[in-house]
Design an enzyme around this catalytic site. Structure first.
Site, PDB file in Angstrom:
ATOM      1  N   HIS A  18      30.613  16.648  -4.907  1.00 54.17           N
ATOM      2  CA  HIS A  18      29.522  16.550  -3.572  1.00 54.17           C
ATOM      3  C   HIS A  18      30.544  16.393  -2.334  1.00 54.17           C
ATOM      4  O   HIS A  18      30.655  15.164  -2.041  1.00 54.17           O
ATOM      5  CB  HIS A  18      28.655  15.267  -3.617  1.00 54.17           C
ATOM      6  CG  HIS A  18      27.491  15.094  -2.721  1.00 54.17           C
ATOM      7  ND1 HIS A  18      26.272  14.539  -2.791  1.00 54.17           N
ATOM      8  CD2 HIS A  18      27.468  15.798  -1.559  1.00 54.17           C
ATOM      9  CE1 HIS A  18      25.574  14.585  -1.753  1.00 54.17           C
ATOM     10  NE2 HIS A  18      26.161  15.426  -0.798  1.00 54.17           N
ATOM     11  N   HIS A  20      31.212  18.595   1.473  1.00 56.19           N
ATOM     12  CA  HIS A  20      30.955  19.489   2.388  1.00 56.19           C
ATOM     13  C   HIS A  20      32.159  20.112   3.171  1.00 56.19           C
ATOM     14  O   HIS A  20      32.820  19.176   3.935  1.00 56.19           O
ATOM     15  CB  HIS A  20      29.770  19.177   3.362  1.00 56.19           C
ATOM     16  CG  HIS A  20      28.557  18.793   2.781  1.00 56.19           C
ATOM     17  ND1 HIS A  20      27.324  19.653   2.438  1.00 56.19           N
ATOM     18  CD2 HIS A  20      28.069  17.655   2.025  1.00 56.19           C
ATOM     19  CE1 HIS A  20      26.206  18.924   1.939  1.00 56.19           C
ATOM     20  NE2 HIS A  20      26.773  17.721   1.578  1.00 56.19           N
ATOM     21  N   HIS A 197      20.018  18.414  -2.659  1.00 59.29           N
ATOM     22  CA  HIS A 197      19.858  16.989  -2.026  1.00 59.29           C
ATOM     23  C   HIS A 197      18.515  16.685  -1.970  1.00 59.29           C
ATOM     24  O   HIS A 197      17.579  17.298  -1.491  1.00 59.29           O
ATOM     25  CB  HIS A 197      20.367  17.169  -0.510  1.00 59.29           C
ATOM     26  CG  HIS A 197      21.962  17.259  -0.095  1.00 59.29           C
ATOM     27  ND1 HIS A 197      22.590  18.390  -0.773  1.00 59.29           N
ATOM     28  CD2 HIS A 197      22.776  17.000   0.566  1.00 59.29           C
ATOM     29  CE1 HIS A 197      23.882  18.243  -0.616  1.00 59.29           C
ATOM     30  NE2 HIS A 197      23.954  17.162   0.182  1.00 59.29           N
ATOM     31  N   GLU A 200      17.560  11.178  -0.702  1.00 56.46           N
ATOM     32  CA  GLU A 200      18.335  10.318   0.349  1.00 56.46           C
ATOM     33  C   GLU A 200      17.607   9.840   1.529  1.00 56.46           C
ATOM     34  O   GLU A 200      17.332   8.562   1.472  1.00 56.46           O
ATOM     35  CB  GLU A 200      19.163  11.552   0.674  1.00 56.46           C
ATOM     36  CG  GLU A 200      20.543  11.009   1.996  1.00 56.46           C
ATOM     37  CD  GLU A 200      21.346  11.998   2.506  1.00 56.46           C
ATOM     38  OE1 GLU A 200      22.352  11.477   3.171  1.00 56.46           O
ATOM     39  OE2 GLU A 200      21.081  13.263   2.369  1.00 56.46           O
ATOM     40  N   ASP A 279      31.326  13.314   0.055  1.00 58.20           N
ATOM     41  CA  ASP A 279      30.541  13.733   0.967  1.00 58.20           C
ATOM     42  C   ASP A 279      30.884  14.462   2.060  1.00 58.20           C
ATOM     43  O   ASP A 279      31.066  15.764   2.191  1.00 58.20           O
ATOM     44  CB  ASP A 279      29.396  12.665   1.323  1.00 58.20           C
ATOM     45  CG  ASP A 279      27.896  13.386   1.729  1.00 58.20           C
ATOM     46  OD1 ASP A 279      27.855  14.556   1.770  1.00 58.20           O
ATOM     47  OD2 ASP A 279      26.821  12.584   1.873  1.00 58.20           O
ATOM     48  N   ASP A 280      30.976  13.624   3.231  1.00 58.20           N
ATOM     49  CA  ASP A 280      31.697  14.355   4.539  1.00 58.20           C
ATOM     50  C   ASP A 280      32.746  13.202   4.932  1.00 58.20           C
ATOM     51  O   ASP A 280      32.718  12.407   5.928  1.00 58.20           O
ATOM     52  CB  ASP A 280      30.445  14.239   5.556  1.00 58.20           C
ATOM     53  CG  ASP A 280      29.410  15.170   4.986  1.00 58.20           C
ATOM     54  OD1 ASP A 280      29.567  16.237   5.089  1.00 58.20           O
ATOM     55  OD2 ASP A 280      28.535  14.514   4.725  1.00 58.20           O
TER      56      ASP A 280
END
Length: 343
Positions: A18, A20, A197, A200, A279-280
């Site tokens: 996961h 990006h 997703h 969340e 994630d980011d």
């Protein structure tokens, strides 16, 4: 010789499922590419100040602005290589990463330009660091199913075997998964894997809808599952993998306090299959190692839990079953050896 918990966490073999691509753009790289390509970023004193937001919507606005600075195939090569370099430095050995083609298409950037650059960066990272990776184009749920169908046409036309699946992402709460059922069915029929997703910023029913309407067995985030005991039981029985991300969860979900009361810890305690991801990372001031440290020191996850999460990640990955079996055997032995060294 004994090792500390932090040393243990760094040495653990890891997957990243996961992550990006655009969310992994370093602030300095964003500034360089914006300057080169004549893109105006939002007002800021220091480029690091760009990465500040209070909720998912604010984050997505910055994510989109930074993504606009990526224009050429070489830009995509650079950001892919830098992302995978960070993964490798944190002992992630296999990566399935998202990217957001629908952010770039309106600027006249072709899907082939994106993939040419991304795969070049993947090849470079594999040669230099040995990290293996695969691509998951993300469908922007805000744009509607017809735009998603057009994206799927591009994915299938490209015929790149490393385009391994599709995901459903962007602003979750107002956009339930069910309208994307036909798109995901077509993708699965064409041999692509699927994930979404869900749970969340949106409710538990988005998790159930993703499982039922989209056919996924991998949920990205999924924290609202803890609000529905029956759904917890169902996800446990189905073996759904939840790809959890502590730092972003503290901003983009309603649970801002990373503690033993956080849904991530409750999901682990409930016997759900979870794993930790980044994630980011630069957009939230983190990396994969920091996410593991937060999981141990703030969420209270134990060495035994980290061992199980490593095996969960193998199970939930989209590698061939023969490779999964071999990895589970070798990683189990490696992790058991590390646990034995813990002080």
């Amino acid at each position: 010789m004994s090792i500390t918990m932090r040393e243990f966490l760094h040495k653990l073999p890891k997957m990243e499922l996961h992550l990006h691509l655009e969310g992994a753009i370093l602030p300095g790289t964003a500034a360089d590419l914006a300057r080169k390509n004549g893109i105006t970023l939002p007002p800021h004193d220091r480029v690091e100040d760009l990465y500040h937001y209070e909720n998912l919507k604010e984050f997505l606005d910055i994510y989109t602005a930074v993504s606009d600075s990526v224009v050429s195939a070489d830009d995509f090569r650079r950001i892919t290589f830098e992302m995978l370099q960070s993964c490798a430095s944190n002992n992630a050995r296999y990566v399935e990463f998202f990217f957001s083609p629908q952010v770039h298409l309106p600027h006249g950037i072709t899907f082939d330009t994106m993939i040419d650059g991304i795969t070049a960066g993947m090849d470079e990272a594999k040669a230099e660091f040995g990290v293996e990776s695969r691509i998951i184009p993300g469908v922007n749920r805000e744009l509607g199913p017809s735009a998603g169908e057009e994206l799927l046409d591009m994915i299938l036309a490209r015929g790149e075997e490393r385009l391994i699946g599709i995901g459903l992402d962007f602003n979750e709460a107002p956009f339930p998964p069910e309208p994307y059922a036909a798109l995901f069915a077509r993708a699965a029929k064409a041999g692509l894997k699927v994930t979404a997703h869900a749970g969340e910023s949106g409710p538990a029913r988005h998790i159930a809808g993703s499982i039922d309407a989209l056919g996924v067995r991998r949920i990205d985030h999924g924290y609202h599952v803890v609000t529905d005991e029956a759904l917890v039981e169902r996800c446990r029985e189905l073996g759904v993998l939840f790809t959890c991300c502590p730092s972003t969860a503290a901003v983009t979900s309603p649970w801002h306090d990373l503690s033993a009361e956080h849904p991530i810890r409750k999901m682990a305690d409930a016997g759900l299959k979870i794993m930790i991801n980044s994630d980011d990372p630069p957009m939230f001031g983190t990396d994969l190692a920091i996410e593991y440290i937060k999981s141990a020191e703030m969420l209270g996850l134990t060495p035994a839990m980290f061992r199980q999460m490593a095996l969960n990640s193998i199970d939930g990955s989209w590698l061939p079953e023969t490779e999964k079996s071999a990895l589970k055997s070798s990683w189990s032995q490696e992790i058991d050896g590390l646990i034995a060294q813990l002080a």
